[in-house]
Design an enzyme around this catalytic site. Sequence first.
Site, PDB file in Angstrom:
ATOM      1  N   HIS A  95      36.505  33.311  40.592  1.00 48.97           N
ATOM      2  CA  HIS A  95      36.599  34.531  39.813  1.00 48.97           C
ATOM      3  C   HIS A  95      34.950  35.103  39.986  1.00 48.97           C
ATOM      4  CE1 HIS A  95      39.825  36.320  37.383  1.00 48.97           C
ATOM      5  NE2 HIS A  95      39.120  37.488  38.187  1.00 48.97           N
ATOM      6  N   ASP A 121      44.790  35.742  33.075  1.00 49.52           N
ATOM      7  CA  ASP A 121      43.392  35.380  32.792  1.00 49.52           C
ATOM      8  C   ASP A 121      43.945  35.075  31.796  1.00 49.52           C
ATOM      9  OD1 ASP A 121      41.213  34.027  33.145  1.00 49.52           O
ATOM     10  OD2 ASP A 121      40.211  35.374  34.602  1.00 49.52           O
ATOM     11  N   HIS A 123      41.850  34.012  30.443  1.00 51.73           N
ATOM     12  CA  HIS A 123      40.340  34.147  29.550  1.00 51.73           C
ATOM     13  C   HIS A 123      39.952  35.820  29.867  1.00 51.73           C
ATOM     14  CE1 HIS A 123      40.843  29.636  31.320  1.00 51.73           C
ATOM     15  NE2 HIS A 123      39.628  30.075  30.480  1.00 51.73           N
ATOM     16  N   ASP A 125      36.337  36.801  30.889  1.00 47.64           N
ATOM     17  CA  ASP A 125      35.617  36.212  31.719  1.00 47.64           C
ATOM     18  C   ASP A 125      34.873  38.061  32.184  1.00 47.64           C
ATOM     19  OD1 ASP A 125      36.808  34.202  32.946  1.00 47.64           O
ATOM     20  OD2 ASP A 125      37.440  35.832  34.820  1.00 47.64           O
ATOM     21  N   HIS A 138      32.015  33.150  36.582  1.00 47.77           N
ATOM     22  CA  HIS A 138      33.373  33.129  36.751  1.00 47.77           C
ATOM     23  C   HIS A 138      33.292  33.067  35.004  1.00 47.77           C
ATOM     24  CE1 HIS A 138      35.200  28.589  35.780  1.00 47.77           C
ATOM     25  NE2 HIS A 138      34.512  29.210  34.951  1.00 47.77           N
ATOM     26  N   ASP A 225      44.025  34.984  38.110  1.00 47.16           N
ATOM     27  CA  ASP A 225      43.364  34.296  38.018  1.00 47.16           C
ATOM     28  C   ASP A 225      44.585  33.128  38.094  1.00 47.16           C
ATOM     29  OD1 ASP A 225      42.556  31.419  37.055  1.00 47.16           O
ATOM     30  OD2 ASP A 225      40.546  32.987  36.151  1.00 47.16           O
ATOM     31  N   ASP A 227      44.319  30.506  36.449  1.00 47.46           N
ATOM     32  CA  ASP A 227      44.956  29.733  34.885  1.00 47.46           C
ATOM     33  C   ASP A 227      45.436  30.355  33.702  1.00 47.46           C
ATOM     34  OD1 ASP A 227      42.879  31.203  33.833  1.00 47.46           O
ATOM     35  OD2 ASP A 227      41.095  30.438  34.632  1.00 47.46           O
ATOM     36  N   GLU A 270      40.688  31.059  41.924  1.00 53.95           N
ATOM     37  CA  GLU A 270      39.795  29.631  40.732  1.00 53.95           C
ATOM     38  C   GLU A 270      41.641  28.886  41.159  1.00 53.95           C
ATOM     39  OE1 GLU A 270      38.005  28.852  38.342  1.00 53.95           O
ATOM     40  OE2 GLU A 270      37.327  30.639  38.889  1.00 53.95           O
TER      41      GLU A 270
HETATM   42 MN   LIG Z   1      39.155  34.167  35.282  1.00 51.76          MN
END
Ligand SMILES: [Mn+2]
Length: 298
Positions: A95, A121, A123, A125, A138, A225, A227, A270
Amino acid sequence: MKNITFIGSASGWGAQIRETEKGPKAFKESGVLSSLDFPWTWKETLYPLKTSQEVTLSPGLETLPYMEDMCVRMSQSVEETLQQQEFPVVIGGDHGIAMGTWSGVTHHLKAKGEFGLIWIDAHMDAHTLETTPSQAYHGMPLAVLLGFGEDSLVNLLREGPALNPAHICLIGIRSFEEGEAALLKHLGVRVYFMKDVQANGFKAIFEEALDHVKQGTKGFGVSIDLDGFDPTEAPGVGTPEPEGLKAAEVIPALSLLQHDPFFKALEIVEYNTDRDKDNKTIFLMRDLLSAIFSRKEK
Ligand SMILES: [Mn+2]
């Protein structure tokens, strides 16, 4: 709708593990692109100066020259794509490449500070080198795009931050550290946590987010992302987090992006080949693209 132009980012230097560098090639060669019902071209795949086969680096400053180089080239490639009146879709890769993608888009649109971004996402980031436990870039792209991080990354194509916190929305967040949460809170960035999605449904949240990123901007983009999704649906990611977004909820909402003239670029990142199971994550990528760009009436 414009012609869709894919640009691969074959880098894992922004992550703690490197497998995402194989992501774009695996996606391209999986055969799913031939099933898409909209016109597309694969412009190029960008490779780092050296791959993890050629050199061993620790996350953090050792990887900075590689991150910078990838992000500069990505920003230029994205800009060139927009100049040609085509629609860039970046396929990653870690990312960290977002620093290049969105620098290029905002530079081309002359929309520095006036561009909206929806960041899907698990997260935030939004770390800096001072707050990150992993040192991996990332975990930092959003902070950099907002002006917090290495000067060389913040000022990639032009002096000053590419994005204004007032026009950013994060969705699906469920794993973060104090430092990055404090930064986003201080900046007033809108964050929809996973619990908000569970309470209100993805569609309602996404509609609100779209409204937000279009207010007072010259356009907006979406950074996905993988994830952000539940690991049962997207096992092929480097940093899976349980209790994530469900494709069955996300996909119908993404079709809101179809034919939206303010929607300027997309990033799906990702993809970790080694962790995928039966190509599940590749099929999810295909389904996301179909939802957003399909020409068929739904
Ligand atoms: Mn990310």
